[in-house]
Every structure is written in C-alpha cells, then in structure tokens.
Design a protein around this motif. Structure first.
Motif, PDB file in Angstrom:
ATOM      1  N   GLY A  60       0.786  -1.221   0.000  1.00 36.74           N
ATOM      2  CA  GLY A  60       0.000   0.000   0.000  1.00 36.74           C
ATOM      3  C   GLY A  60       0.820   1.275   0.000  1.00 36.74           C
ATOM      4  O   GLY A  60       0.289   2.359  -0.217  1.00 36.74           O
ATOM      5  N   ILE A  61       2.115   1.171   0.240  1.00 37.19           N
ATOM      6  CA  ILE A  61       2.950   2.372   0.350  1.00 37.19           C
ATOM      7  C   ILE A  61       3.401   2.815  -1.041  1.00 37.19           C
ATOM      8  O   ILE A  61       4.056   2.053  -1.746  1.00 37.19           O
ATOM      9  N   PRO A  62       3.026   4.045  -1.435  1.00 34.35           N
ATOM     10  CA  PRO A  62       3.342   4.495  -2.796  1.00 34.35           C
ATOM     11  C   PRO A  62       4.816   4.274  -3.142  1.00 34.35           C
ATOM     12  O   PRO A  62       5.698   4.438  -2.291  1.00 34.35           O
ATOM     13  N   ASN A 165      -2.499   2.930   1.714  1.00 33.22           N
ATOM     14  CA  ASN A 165      -2.282   3.778   0.556  1.00 33.22           C
ATOM     15  C   ASN A 165      -2.941   5.143   0.753  1.00 33.22           C
ATOM     16  O   ASN A 165      -2.343   6.191   0.486  1.00 33.22           O
ATOM     17  N   GLU A 166      -4.165   5.128   1.259  1.00 34.92           N
ATOM     18  CA  GLU A 166      -4.875   6.391   1.472  1.00 34.92           C
ATOM     19  C   GLU A 166      -4.170   7.246   2.532  1.00 34.92           C
ATOM     20  O   GLU A 166      -4.097   8.467   2.392  1.00 34.92           O
ATOM     21  N   TYR A 167      -3.658   6.623   3.597  1.00 36.51           N
ATOM     22  CA  TYR A 167      -2.927   7.392   4.610  1.00 36.51           C
ATOM     23  C   TYR A 167      -1.751   8.123   3.960  1.00 36.51           C
ATOM     24  O   TYR A 167      -1.535   9.316   4.178  1.00 36.51           O
TER      25      TYR A 167
ATOM     26  N   VAL B   7      -1.216  -8.073  -8.066  1.00 37.56           N
ATOM     27  CA  VAL B   7      -0.838  -6.679  -7.859  1.00 37.56           C
ATOM     28  C   VAL B   7       0.324  -6.635  -6.870  1.00 37.56           C
ATOM     29  O   VAL B   7       0.247  -7.229  -5.790  1.00 37.56           O
ATOM     30  N   ILE B   8       1.404  -5.974  -7.247  1.00 34.21           N
ATOM     31  CA  ILE B   8       2.557  -5.859  -6.352  1.00 34.21           C
ATOM     32  C   ILE B   8       2.455  -4.595  -5.509  1.00 34.21           C
ATOM     33  O   ILE B   8       2.597  -4.631  -4.296  1.00 34.21           O
ATOM     34  N   GLU B   9       2.229  -3.478  -6.168  1.00 34.16           N
ATOM     35  CA  GLU B   9       2.072  -2.211  -5.443  1.00 34.16           C
ATOM     36  C   GLU B   9       0.783  -1.545  -5.889  1.00 34.16           C
ATOM     37  O   GLU B   9       0.433  -1.582  -7.067  1.00 34.16           O
ATOM     38  N   LEU B  10       0.106  -0.871  -4.978  1.00 28.93           N
ATOM     39  CA  LEU B  10      -1.106  -0.139  -5.346  1.00 28.93           C
ATOM     40  C   LEU B  10      -0.759   1.091  -6.169  1.00 28.93           C
ATOM     41  O   LEU B  10      -1.564   1.580  -6.938  1.00 28.93           O
ATOM     42  N   ASP B  11       0.436   1.614  -5.985  1.00 29.44           N
ATOM     43  CA  ASP B  11       0.870   2.797  -6.718  1.00 29.44           C
ATOM     44  C   ASP B  11       2.332   2.599  -7.073  1.00 29.44           C
ATOM     45  O   ASP B  11       3.177   2.539  -6.199  1.00 29.44           O
ATOM     46  N   SER B  12       2.608   2.481  -8.369  1.00 26.15           N
ATOM     47  CA  SER B  12       3.962   2.092  -8.762  1.00 26.15           C
ATOM     48  C   SER B  12       4.817   3.268  -9.193  1.00 26.15           C
ATOM     49  O   SER B  12       5.879   3.086  -9.768  1.00 26.15           O
ATOM     50  N   GLY B 162     -10.913   1.694  -0.504  1.00 27.74           N
ATOM     51  CA  GLY B 162      -9.612   1.432  -1.102  1.00 27.74           C
ATOM     52  C   GLY B 162      -9.628   0.203  -2.001  1.00 27.74           C
ATOM     53  O   GLY B 162      -8.883   0.116  -2.976  1.00 27.74           O
ATOM     54  N   ALA B 163     -10.480  -0.762  -1.682  1.00 22.73           N
ATOM     55  CA  ALA B 163     -10.602  -1.944  -2.536  1.00 22.73           C
ATOM     56  C   ALA B 163     -11.285  -1.555  -3.847  1.00 22.73           C
ATOM     57  O   ALA B 163     -10.862  -1.974  -4.927  1.00 22.73           O
ATOM     58  N   VAL B 164     -12.325  -0.734  -3.753  1.00 19.27           N
ATOM     59  CA  VAL B 164     -13.001  -0.254  -4.955  1.00 19.27           C
ATOM     60  C   VAL B 164     -12.001   0.478  -5.849  1.00 19.27           C
ATOM     61  O   VAL B 164     -11.940   0.264  -7.058  1.00 19.27           O
ATOM     62  N   ASN B 165     -11.213   1.328  -5.220  1.00 22.81           N
ATOM     63  CA  ASN B 165     -10.194   2.055  -5.967  1.00 22.81           C
ATOM     64  C   ASN B 165      -9.220   1.104  -6.652  1.00 22.81           C
ATOM     65  O   ASN B 165      -8.876   1.265  -7.818  1.00 22.81           O
ATOM     66  N   GLU B 166      -8.796   0.087  -5.922  1.00 22.33           N
ATOM     67  CA  GLU B 166      -7.857  -0.871  -6.505  1.00 22.33           C
ATOM     68  C   GLU B 166      -8.484  -1.643  -7.662  1.00 22.33           C
ATOM     69  O   GLU B 166      -7.825  -1.914  -8.668  1.00 22.33           O
TER      70      GLU B 166
END
Lengths: 393, 393
Positions: A60-62, A165-167, B7-12, B162-166
C-alpha cells in the motif's frame, strides 16, 4: 491547528488545475503529491505481525516513498524479524524499490544510539527500550539520515492495503498544503470508522475507545486557555501521522504509547501552538497541523481491553505532568483516572519518559556505529550509502 | 486466457518507463491508466445498501471514470432510491464530476427497453426483471450511449473504498495491457481474501464458497477439451470485472447471478476462446481475458448461505445447458447438484435466462423513451446530452 478535513475522492484525476476544487474542497494534483512522496520516508513500527499482513501494508505504500521497518518482533524460538526482512526484500525486488530495516533490540543499535549521544534511550539490559515511541524515534533518526524532507508513520497491523495507501496519499496532500505556509508541518489521520466484533456481528464504530478520552482532555486544555469549548482536536492518538523532518528534529518524543498524544503537548509546550503560553523555542514560522479524515475503515487486530486502557492512561499521564496543563484540567484527569480504577485516590499519575529531540544526535557517529555493529541493520538498495551527515533540520 | 496475475504495489510511481518493470512484473504508468479511466464507465448495481456504504464506494472510483448507478432498492415505505440519488448528487457536487442513475423497476425504463427492441427483459408486471444480470445489462446499455470505450462493474456492497479504488486501477491497468492485442478485452478480479466471522473471530478466507465450485467446473470443462488438468480460471464468479464495450456489445448476458459465470461460457460458445469449438461469431481478433488478484480484502456484507447456494447453482445451470459442455462435465454437475440437495435425482437443472447482445438495441429509440418516460432517470452533468446514437460496437 486546522479543523478536521475529509477525503472526498481517493483519486481526484489529473486533468484539473490545482485551484479548481469545489468551493468547499481543495484539490492537490498528482504531480504535487508525487513530489512530496519522493521526499517522504514511511516508518513502519512492527511487532509480531504475520507475513501476510506485512506484505499487504508494504503493497500500500506508494512507490516513491522510502520504507523503513523498525521491528521489535520476537527472535526466538522463530526469528520473526528474519521473516519480516525476507518479506521486505522480496517485495522490494518485485517492486524495484529500496528499503531499510532494523531491529529495535539489536545491541549494535544500542551502541550506536549511545555513541551518538542519547543514553536516555537505553535500558538496564543495555538495549534500546521497548515501546512504540522508542521505535518511532529510531525510525526518525534513520529517516533523517536519508536526506529526505518528510516522515510518515504507518502501523504494521493493518488488514487493508488500500487504507495504508490512502494514509500515505493524505500525508502527501496534507504536507503539500501545509508546506506552503511553513517548513514545519504535521498531518494527522482520523480514520473514518473501525470495524469491531460485537455480539458476533460487525459494527463500524466511528470512534476509538482510547482516542475519545485523549481528544476530550486535549480539547478541554485548549478550551481552558481560550475560554471556548472546542472539539478541534480529533487526532490525539493518531498512530498514522506525518511531519516535516525540520519539525521532527526539533521535537521531543515520548516513550511507549504516550508518543502520539505527547506530540500535541510538545507543540503546546515548546512551540506555543494554539495556547498563549511562553514557548521555550521560538520558531520563525508557525506549525500548521492538518487533521484529515480518511475514507477507508481502519481495520486491524484487536489488541484487547488492557491495551486500550494502557494507551489511554499513558496519554493522560503526559498531559497531567505538562507545565501547560491548568489546575482544572489536572483535576479532571485525576478524577477520571480514579473513576477508571487506574489510580488510587491521592496518588499522582506516573510520569512517562520524554526523550531529547532527535536533532541532538550525532548522525555521523550514529551511522558509523550502526554500519559496523548493528547486525540486524539491512539496506535494500544501499539507501544510506551516501549518507548526508548533516541531515535535515 | 491469461494466468492469474498479482498486484505488487497499489501505486507504482511515475518516474519509471513502461518497460522498466521487474523481470517478472509489468508496469503500467499513470498516464496510460489515466487514459483508460477517461474512457471507463463504472456501473454500480445497487440494492438496499446504506448511505454510508454507498458514499464509500463512490469515493473509491477514480475521478475520471463515469459513474452509472443502477438501483433496484426499495421505494416504499422509504424511497431508498431517492436517498441514493441524493448521496450521488452530493458526492458529484463535492467532487465536481458527472454521473447517471436509473431505477431498474421504473416503468419508463421498461417502456424504453421494449421500444428499443428487447422485450425479453420485461416481466409479467411489465417491468424490467429483477436480478443482477438484468441490472448489469441496463448499465451496459447506458454505458454504450456515453460514447466511452470501456465498462467496469463494481458491487455496491463494499465496505472498503480502497478496494473499490484498486479494482478500478486494476481494470485500467489490465485494459491497457489487453488493448494492445485486441479491441476485445476483459479483466476479471480475484480478490486476495475475504474476511469472515467464524466463531466470533475474524478469519481471512482465501476463497469464496461460490467461486470455488464455479471455477472447479469451468476448469474441468477446459481440461476436458485440452486433455490437461488446469486451474487457469480463478474468476468464474467475479462480480468485479471490466471489458471493452466493443466486446460487451457483442456478448449475450445471462440473468440473475448466472451473469458472471455465463460470460466465460459465452466466450467459449460464441468466440471460441480456449475451446476448439466452432464459434458462432468469428471475430477478427482474439479476446484476451486478464485475471488480476488484488491486494485488498474483499469485505462486504454477509448475504447468508442461501444466497451463496443460489449463486452457485445458477452458475452450474448455465454451464450444464451450454452446447460446449461435454457429457462428462454435465454428469459431474448433476452429481454435485444432487449431492447438495439442489436437485432431485433424475431431474434436469433449470435453464437461466439468456438475453440478446446489448448491441442489438436501438439506442436512439432507447434514449428518447428514457428521457421522456423514465422518471427515475437522473443525470448529474447531462452526460447523455449529446448522445452518440451510433454507440461503440
């Protein structure tokens, strides 16, 4: 101190200008958030969480944030720290990103802390004291050596990667907004709800049992000074919070679970804050504190009633003993603690440990000792190879 | 059909090129995801969820996606649909974004559907049939009129924004990757875990009770054709899935909870898919199906054992009656259903409703009738003002 702000969308799109938020909303464009993330260290204090949960938190950490894991997990009979480091290394390999890990009870870390000039942190066994505040202090010291500008904390016991992630996104947005005003800034998270088991059903509680009490007394303190009742403080116990290292390096931190509420007390004591007291440090800038209510539920393991009670009392201990606490507030704290059975009538609440600011450490000495003596110290990607020996602050 | 990807990272991060993922990973840069989101309609089928839960789901949908709410909520004694529309409008005002809403049982909608040429969708009361597949079909028809290229479904009963977002981010990433190969593409989500109450404790289950059975029989079907046992299908019941409208407009949809597993059956029947059967439609391109395991837990209301059993049986009904089902698979389905007490020995499973492709609708007529007759039809921002009367497909 800013009133609680709410997250409207988890992702607000890239196509609008920064000033085009709705009339009651602020829009932080992705580029601005990215710029903060590149300067953001995320410290994860960790104790005996399962591999699955840790993997979720990491995911979850960008990507652009730098991860620092400070663990106080058991090393026998199974070396849980080693498992954590393996998870961290595997994640970093897949995601191609750097990270740092250290074990709080590593004798080499204690030696480095002592050499760097903070013997207060060492216990009778010659090791860094256990406790969340102590882990956070170590994390801050490591973060300062990376040369990055911001630090955010994320608890390791979170079942929802999207919340993590949101935090981090809220930290980035908040630090971006606050940094326009001051090099000192703090962002504190108020979670939206906390799912709890009650009579075999899930119940989404809006308040934490511990936060409610801490916030009440902090608000009472503010009210005593201002003469107006207030609920402005909604994040007294916020485990999830972030700050500029320029601020962090100047703040004293408390030990254990007193650490989060003490940050407010410290802002009042040292920097004036909303209270018209004589601050012991006069900063050339104000310290904006943004409080952000996130959208995701804060869903973590239930640590039990004792844990909550302990947290609550530690928060009240630091408030009680603060020079800014007025007699009426102290009296109310005593009454509450006695009514809770946490204090015998006539007794004084115990004092919590308060450590000197991290900025007082000698970082060159710290890193040298760490590198040579701390066997648990791991770097993925040699983050501290070119250490900035004159860290931020 | 692609093996399950994770999915590895939520924000890559934004700083790396698209080809710089790790050796075993694919990296989709934010700009590419944004480009898909701008073309993505998110349809939310909704029935009697609380305002709080709906607000959370809305907050998770990326700003550039267009929201379409298809509700079958009760309108008496309290008009829950009206409350949903208020929530939607308030959210859209704050976030400055458009949306569409319609009630599934609006007589005006039924009139529009009939006029547009799909009387199969109308029940004895003269209204659009209840059922999830039916709501999804209505959503697809509305999506087609927006002129956007992609459609994703998100269930309304999700406690984790956050799940919806993912899910939406996974749609964007998957559709970006799949669209390189073909104008027909589908992305299906396999959630990481599902928190459940068991003996008063939370337990993170890796599998859904319904999915397990559906996937087993779908895989068995593939195995019968290929001669190799397989577990390639992990998303037979995926409520969360997305597809290009060019594909969607050509697919028949099933009614009720048969809708999701029938999509696989339909791909096999009509387009060949992995099965070497004579497809009734020969497409000039293949249909890549990406299956993505997300990081967040799928945390929703427990609809009870009957609900699960119903879902499971509807999935098996469509598989049983499909011309692609080989005798051995049919036999196994019968045995299973009898052993579950869902079927008396010697009986045949019931048939589920299968509707014609949405592309067969006359969209000009549909929108005219909708605008003039459907009183529940709401637009925030007049999305369909300049309707494309020759929609995608």
């Amino acid at each position: 101190m800013h009133e609680l702000q709410r997250v409207i969308e988890l992702d607000s799109g890239a196509q609008r200008g920064a000033d085009q938020g709705g009339s009651h909303s602020q829009l932080v464009p992705p580029d601005a958030m990215r710029a903060v993330e590149e300067q953001l260290v995320v410290v994860i204090p960790c104790m005996n969480e399962t591999r699955r949960v840790i993997e979720g938190v990491l995911s979850g950490i960008p990507h652009d944030c730098l991860i620092i894991l400070v663990s106080n997990s058991a090393r026998t009979p199974v070396d849980r720290y080693e498992i954590e480091v393996q998870s961290l290394e595997q994640f970093c390999r897949s995601a191609e990103r750097p990270a740092i890990a250290i074990h709080q009870r590593d004798p080499g870390l204690a030696a480095a802390v002592k050499a760097a000039g903070m013997p207060e942190l060492i216990d009778d066994e010659g090791l860094v004291r256990t406790g969340k505040g102590e882990a956070m202090l170590i994390g801050m010291a490591m973060a300062a050596m990376t040369g990055r500008r911001y630090l955010g904390y994320v608890d390791a016991d979170n079942y929802v990667p999207g919340a993590v992630n949101e935090y981090c996104k809220a930290y980035a947005a908040g630090l971006h907004l606050a940094s326009a005003d001051s090099p000192y800034s703090m962002v504190r998270i108020s979670w939206h709800s906390k799912p709890k088991l009650r009579d075999g059903r899930l119940f989404f509680s809006r308040r934490g049992r511990s936060s409610e009490v801490t916030n009440m007394f902090l608000n009472r303190l503010v009210a005593e000074y201002s003469g107006f009742g207030t609920e402005v403080i909604a994040t007294g116990n916020a485990g999830e919070h972030a700050l500029s290292l320029e601020l962090g390096m100047r703040m004293r931190l408390a030990g254990g679970f007193a650490v989060e509420p003490f940050e407010y007390v410290e802002l009042f004591e040292q920097f004036g804050g909303v209270l018209p007291v004589v601050a012991t440090q006069v900063l050339p800038h104000s310290v904006p504190v943004l409080q952000i209510e996130t959208r995701n539920p804060h869903f973590h393991d239930n640590k039990g009633e004792d844990h909550v009670k302990g947290m609550r009392m530690q928060a009240l201990n630091v408030l009680y003993h603060s020079p800014v606490a007025l007699p009426a507030v102290r009296e109310a704290i005593l009454e509450f603690m006695v009514s809770e059975g946490a204090l015998a009538p006539g007794q004084e609440p115990p004092r919590e440990r308060i450590y000197p600011p991290v900025g007082s450490l000698s970082f060159g000495t710290f890193l040298d000792a760490l590198s040579s003596e701390a066997t648990s110290f791991r770097q993925v990607g040699r983050v501290l190879a070119d250490i900035d020996r004159h860290p931020v602050g």
